[in-house]
Scaffold this motif. Sequence first.
Motif, short mmCIF file in Angstrom:
data_model
loop_
_atom_site.label_atom_id
_atom_site.label_comp_id
_atom_site.label_asym_id
_atom_site.label_seq_id
_atom_site.Cartn_x
_atom_site.Cartn_y
_atom_site.Cartn_z
N THR B 228 0.66 4.59 -6.62
CA THR B 228 1.31 3.39 -7.15
C THR B 228 2.82 3.40 -6.93
O THR B 228 3.41 2.41 -6.49
N THR B 232 4.77 0.49 -4.64
CA THR B 232 5.79 -0.45 -5.15
C THR B 232 7.14 -0.21 -4.49
O THR B 232 7.92 -1.13 -4.28
N GLN B 236 9.30 -3.00 -2.43
CA GLN B 236 10.71 -3.32 -2.72
C GLN B 236 11.58 -3.25 -1.47
O GLN B 236 12.51 -4.02 -1.30
N ASP B 256 -6.82 1.71 -0.10
CA ASP B 256 -7.52 1.05 -1.22
C ASP B 256 -6.54 0.59 -2.29
O ASP B 256 -6.62 -0.54 -2.80
N GLN B 257 -5.60 1.47 -2.66
CA GLN B 257 -4.65 1.11 -3.71
C GLN B 257 -3.63 0.09 -3.22
O GLN B 257 -3.23 -0.81 -3.98
N LEU B 260 -4.93 -3.46 -3.43
CA LEU B 260 -4.88 -4.06 -4.77
C LEU B 260 -3.58 -4.82 -4.98
O LEU B 260 -3.53 -5.83 -5.68
N TYR B 261 -2.50 -4.30 -4.40
CA TYR B 261 -1.19 -4.95 -4.54
C TYR B 261 -0.94 -6.01 -3.47
O TYR B 261 0.10 -6.65 -3.45
N GLY B 262 -1.87 -6.15 -2.54
CA GLY B 262 -1.64 -7.05 -1.42
C GLY B 262 -0.55 -6.51 -0.50
O GLY B 262 0.15 -7.25 0.19
#
Lengths: 286, 420
Positions: B228, B232, B236, B256-257, B260-262
Amino acid sequence: MMTQGLNAFVIGMLLFLVASGLTLIFGVLKVVNFTHGSLYMMGAYLAYYIYGITDSYVLAVIIASAGIAVFGVFLERIFFRRLYQSNFLMQLLMCYGWILVLDDLVQLMFGAEFQSMGMPSFFATAPLMIAGAPIPLFYIFLIGISFLVALAVWMLIVKTSFGSKVRAAATNTSMTGALGINTSLLYAGVFALGAGLAGLAGALAAPVRSLVPGMGFSILIESFIVTVIGGMGSIGGALVAAILIGVCRSFGSVGFPMFTEIGVFALMAVVLVLRPDGLFGKGAQR
Amino acid sequence: MTKISLKRRRILGAAASLGVAGASLGFPSILRAQTAQTIKIGIPTIMSGRIAQLGISSTNGAQLEVDAFNAAGGFNGQMVELLIRDSKGKPEESSRLTRDLINSDKCNFILDCDASNGAFAVHEVVRGTGTLCIHASPEISTLTADPKMKIPNAFRTARQGAQDAIVAGQYAAEVAKQNNFTKWMTIGPDYAYGRDTTALFVRYLKHFSPSAQIVGEAWPKMSQPDYTEFITKIMQEKPQAIFTCLIGGDLVSFIDQGNLYGLFNEIEVFAVALADFTTISKVKAMPKRVHSGTRYLSAFPNTQANKAWANAYSAKFKDSPTNWSWQAASGMDFMLEAIRQTKSVDSKKMSDALRGMQIKSPFGSKGMLTLRASDQTLVDYATGWGRISNKLPFIENAKMADWGVITDLELKWKKENGWA
């Protein structure tokens, strides 16, 4: 700022889910359960297997949590209860033996190669925008479950007669037994709850994490950091510690990316220097 | 009754005596005969733990070639036998096992299928014993690029990190030019392989595309369960493309993760290790614009020989081959060809034959593989990059790398390091 703040919660609550069972078992049984990571792994694999058969993520999570709780009873009744009076090294050896057995068992059944569950279709959507920060729906679900778990465990321990017996047994086992309370059953119940929480954490994490024999090891280290910072045995402490680590990781990855990992250990070191029993440990409360 | 018992005792006694005599006289000769009929090849590799797949798929690849060799009659009636030992990924164990394989098990040769750190330990053992060794798994460049490592009896059929980086840099620069983007970010595992591979990729990306800018880098630790914070961070920094050398389950978790955030909606992904059957088949939701280096796919090189090899592997082992499989199979092929050419199992003679040897192979860029004489390492293997999908054959319009370009740039890199 908002993105990193929300992510701190995402990271923290996932950590709390895993660490809560570990700290609960230590708090009551005084057993440092090194098999906790393996129970997390078993939960993830069981959920993966059930999901493959039923295509129902809800069913997979429920069966995995319950299955690992039952397995926890088996472990406690047959093996761990014999070691309550033994020294720490005996407990460590027993745990290590089970880590090897469970890793090999998983490898035998699912192979050495990693497995991937995939995201259940309900959650496979674009992230929600909260105050300009993207948060995946699945992580909102995880945060919600984590808070519910924290609340439920706290209420169970503080507000129910089971909880009062557990607290009494944790303080003085022989006196609790003399009062006619079945401490054996109580201990089995607590171990089952702790194991079930590990299984739940594994099942909930399965859609976003690769499943591989030995996957419990890395999560075990993180869980111990959480329980040590929070104070071993304290559910509230684990919650606060997990969020603190989440903040450290989330903001650290932007502010000091080379030292994020060190930052987590530095946080633990500072806490241990100031409060050797952790933020909410028994020593700190005295 | 007594007589019968006595007679029985005598018979049993005589049988026992014969047994002892047989054990001390007859069996060793039988054993010697068996030894004489067997060419033993020792394989130190990783057969347990998180990367057991390395050892399993490597030894499968080698076994496939040995089976074909033995089925064709072996060498003058001598069959090849593989002795596989689990190093558990520990260099000290690799060293001990290799010594045991040579000294106790009397192996004729070593096919090293260990990871990079174990390979250096194996290398030092065969440096002392003079046993012919082919390194079939370690991709770390210095093993054969650094002349201090060179010994006459050790070769390498594993691809080399620096060669991979040249191919990756050239391909990525071309895609960037076509799509007009310059802002890059990297994410790689925080250990020697990740750092080296990323640094070399950046070097060659900038060589082929001087306008490329690296706006950020992320270094998750190996087997990191949660990405995560890195996802992120990438969002940014808003790069137009990311390069990653994450491998296996780590890479799949990151994808995969990130999904989830596109994360990959607006970002082009270049994942060097994605196009390996065992990894790519685990990605449930493949992002739209993902490119990968070709590790092992039956569709690359797109030849009947390669498809037939992949089919034979899958039929025998009920699994798909990996990058480690073809590298070990190639190592074994070279070893067996050296036996055929020299008509011996002498390490020195075979080493001399191997230097510069060319063989027909399903893994060659033009149907041939070469063990380059100068550094005793494999060249001319089929390598390239292409756009990835999650359906067979997994790769679209894969671009085969030009070995002329690889060789030129590799030589310049070696000269800069004082190695050539």
